[in-house]
Design a protein around this motif. Structure first.
Motif, PDB file in Angstrom:
ATOM      1  N   LEU A   1      55.756  27.969  36.037  1.00 29.46           N
ATOM      2  CA  LEU A   1      55.211  28.710  34.892  1.00 29.46           C
ATOM      3  C   LEU A   1      56.114  29.877  34.514  1.00 29.46           C
ATOM      4  O   LEU A   1      56.401  30.099  33.327  1.00 29.46           O
ATOM      5  CB  LEU A   1      53.807  29.217  35.208  1.00 29.46           C
ATOM      6  N   PHE A   2      56.583  30.612  35.505  1.00 31.01           N
ATOM      7  CA  PHE A   2      57.473  31.745  35.225  1.00 31.01           C
ATOM      8  C   PHE A   2      58.819  31.271  34.695  1.00 31.01           C
ATOM      9  O   PHE A   2      59.386  31.868  33.778  1.00 31.01           O
ATOM     10  CB  PHE A   2      57.677  32.601  36.477  1.00 31.01           C
ATOM     11  N   GLU A   3      59.348  30.187  35.270  1.00 30.31           N
ATOM     12  CA  GLU A   3      60.638  29.657  34.838  1.00 30.31           C
ATOM     13  C   GLU A   3      60.612  29.247  33.368  1.00 30.31           C
ATOM     14  O   GLU A   3      61.558  29.481  32.623  1.00 30.31           O
ATOM     15  CB  GLU A   3      61.023  28.457  35.699  1.00 30.31           C
ATOM     16  N   LYS A   4      59.511  28.650  32.949  1.00 29.98           N
ATOM     17  CA  LYS A   4      59.385  28.194  31.562  1.00 29.98           C
ATOM     18  C   LYS A   4      58.895  29.300  30.628  1.00 29.98           C
ATOM     19  O   LYS A   4      58.775  29.084  29.428  1.00 29.98           O
ATOM     20  CB  LYS A   4      58.433  26.990  31.473  1.00 29.98           C
ATOM     21  N   GLU A   5      58.598  30.470  31.207  1.00 33.47           N
ATOM     22  CA  GLU A   5      58.163  31.640  30.441  1.00 33.47           C
ATOM     23  C   GLU A   5      56.924  31.360  29.589  1.00 33.47           C
ATOM     24  O   GLU A   5      56.822  31.805  28.456  1.00 33.47           O
ATOM     25  CB  GLU A   5      59.308  32.195  29.598  1.00 33.47           C
ATOM     26  N   LEU A   6      55.985  30.607  30.176  1.00 33.43           N
ATOM     27  CA  LEU A   6      54.738  30.324  29.483  1.00 33.43           C
ATOM     28  C   LEU A   6      53.730  31.429  29.763  1.00 33.43           C
ATOM     29  O   LEU A   6      53.693  31.989  30.861  1.00 33.43           O
ATOM     30  CB  LEU A   6      54.161  28.979  29.930  1.00 33.43           C
ATOM     31  N   SER A   7      52.920  31.715  28.791  1.00 35.69           N
ATOM     32  CA  SER A   7      51.877  32.717  28.946  1.00 35.69           C
ATOM     33  C   SER A   7      50.699  32.102  29.702  1.00 35.69           C
ATOM     34  O   SER A   7      50.231  31.019  29.356  1.00 35.69           O
ATOM     35  CB  SER A   7      51.438  33.184  27.553  1.00 35.69           C
ATOM     36  N   PHE A   8      50.244  32.796  30.754  1.00 37.67           N
ATOM     37  CA  PHE A   8      49.108  32.293  31.525  1.00 37.67           C
ATOM     38  C   PHE A   8      48.395  33.455  32.203  1.00 37.67           C
ATOM     39  O   PHE A   8      48.936  34.547  32.346  1.00 37.67           O
ATOM     40  CB  PHE A   8      49.561  31.271  32.570  1.00 37.67           C
ATOM     41  N   THR A   9      47.173  33.193  32.613  1.00 35.57           N
ATOM     42  CA  THR A   9      46.371  34.174  33.337  1.00 35.57           C
ATOM     43  C   THR A   9      46.139  33.650  34.746  1.00 35.57           C
ATOM     44  O   THR A   9      45.502  32.609  34.916  1.00 35.57           O
ATOM     45  CB  THR A   9      45.010  34.382  32.642  1.00 35.57           C
ATOM     46  N   PRO A  10      46.659  34.351  35.767  1.00 34.08           N
ATOM     47  CA  PRO A  10      46.413  33.905  37.142  1.00 34.08           C
ATOM     48  C   PRO A  10      45.049  34.360  37.647  1.00 34.08           C
ATOM     49  O   PRO A  10      44.598  35.466  37.336  1.00 34.08           O
ATOM     50  CB  PRO A  10      47.533  34.578  37.938  1.00 34.08           C
ATOM     51  N   ARG A  11      44.382  33.505  38.378  1.00 36.16           N
ATOM     52  CA  ARG A  11      43.089  33.824  39.000  1.00 36.16           C
ATOM     53  C   ARG A  11      43.166  33.412  40.466  1.00 36.16           C
ATOM     54  O   ARG A  11      43.394  32.231  40.765  1.00 36.16           O
ATOM     55  CB  ARG A  11      41.943  33.061  38.351  1.00 36.16           C
ATOM     56  N   LEU A  12      43.004  34.361  41.364  1.00 34.73           N
ATOM     57  CA  LEU A  12      43.069  34.072  42.793  1.00 34.73           C
ATOM     58  C   LEU A  12      41.744  33.484  43.273  1.00 34.73           C
ATOM     59  O   LEU A  12      40.675  34.018  42.989  1.00 34.73           O
ATOM     60  CB  LEU A  12      43.387  35.348  43.568  1.00 34.73           C
ATOM     61  N   VAL A  13      41.836  32.363  43.997  1.00 35.00           N
ATOM     62  CA  VAL A  13      40.666  31.714  44.583  1.00 35.00           C
ATOM     63  C   VAL A  13      40.843  31.795  46.106  1.00 35.00           C
ATOM     64  O   VAL A  13      41.812  31.275  46.647  1.00 35.00           O
ATOM     65  CB  VAL A  13      40.555  30.240  44.147  1.00 35.00           C
ATOM     66  N   SER A  14      39.927  32.445  46.779  1.00 33.82           N
ATOM     67  CA  SER A  14      40.013  32.608  48.225  1.00 33.82           C
ATOM     68  C   SER A  14      39.324  31.441  48.928  1.00 33.82           C
ATOM     69  O   SER A  14      38.103  31.301  48.868  1.00 33.82           O
ATOM     70  CB  SER A  14      39.374  33.925  48.661  1.00 33.82           C
ATOM     71  N   LEU A  15      40.128  30.617  49.599  1.00 31.96           N
ATOM     72  CA  LEU A  15      39.566  29.525  50.389  1.00 31.96           C
ATOM     73  C   LEU A  15      38.891  30.080  51.638  1.00 31.96           C
ATOM     74  O   LEU A  15      37.927  29.504  52.139  1.00 31.96           O
ATOM     75  CB  LEU A  15      40.656  28.535  50.785  1.00 31.96           C
ATOM     76  N   PHE A  16      39.396  31.200  52.128  1.00 30.36           N
ATOM     77  CA  PHE A  16      38.871  31.792  53.360  1.00 30.36           C
ATOM     78  C   PHE A  16      37.458  32.338  53.184  1.00 30.36           C
ATOM     79  O   PHE A  16      36.659  32.313  54.103  1.00 30.36           O
ATOM     80  CB  PHE A  16      39.814  32.883  53.865  1.00 30.36           C
ATOM     81  N   SER A  17      37.151  32.839  51.983  1.00 30.08           N
ATOM     82  CA  SER A  17      35.796  33.359  51.748  1.00 30.08           C
ATOM     83  C   SER A  17      34.897  32.318  51.071  1.00 30.08           C
ATOM     84  O   SER A  17      33.751  32.607  50.760  1.00 30.08           O
ATOM     85  CB  SER A  17      35.847  34.636  50.903  1.00 30.08           C
ATOM     86  N   GLY A  18      35.440  31.124  50.840  1.00 33.81           N
ATOM     87  CA  GLY A  18      34.627  30.030  50.303  1.00 33.81           C
ATOM     88  C   GLY A  18      34.465  30.016  48.791  1.00 33.81           C
ATOM     89  O   GLY A  18      33.588  29.324  48.278  1.00 33.81           O
TER      90      GLY A  18
END
Length: 83
Positions: free
Chosen positions: A18-35
């Motif tokens: 995504l960064f290499e192609k310079e596309l606009s995006f919104t990252p959302r962190l999903v914690s597998l550890f907290s379920g």
């Protein structure tokens, strides 16, 4: 475009594409550890739950749950000039 991520290697590959192609995006962190991947909002997005990353492109009404397919979509989107 929104990408749901955790801290594993295949997520980093998707982020790099995504960064290499310079596309606009919104990252959302999903914690597998907290379920978080078992929460109803995430299961609705990705019924298999444990699969992260997930790309959601609301402009194309598209959700992709496979890292290789996400990178392929990112490549095609950048070729078409999509953001």
């Amino acid at each position: 475009m929104c990408i749901f991520l955790c801290i594993f290697l295949f997520n980093k590959k998707v982020l790099l594409s995504l960064f290499e192609k310079e596309l606009s995006f919104t990252p959302r962190l999903v914690s597998l550890f907290s379920g978080q991947h078992n929460q109803p909002w995430y299961v609705k997005l990705n019924p298999e739950g444990a699969h992260v990353p997930v790309l959601q492109d609301e402009t194309a009404d598209l959700t992709i749950t496979d890292p290789a397919s996400i990178m392929e979509y990112v490549d095609k989107s950048s070729e078409n000039g999509s953001e």
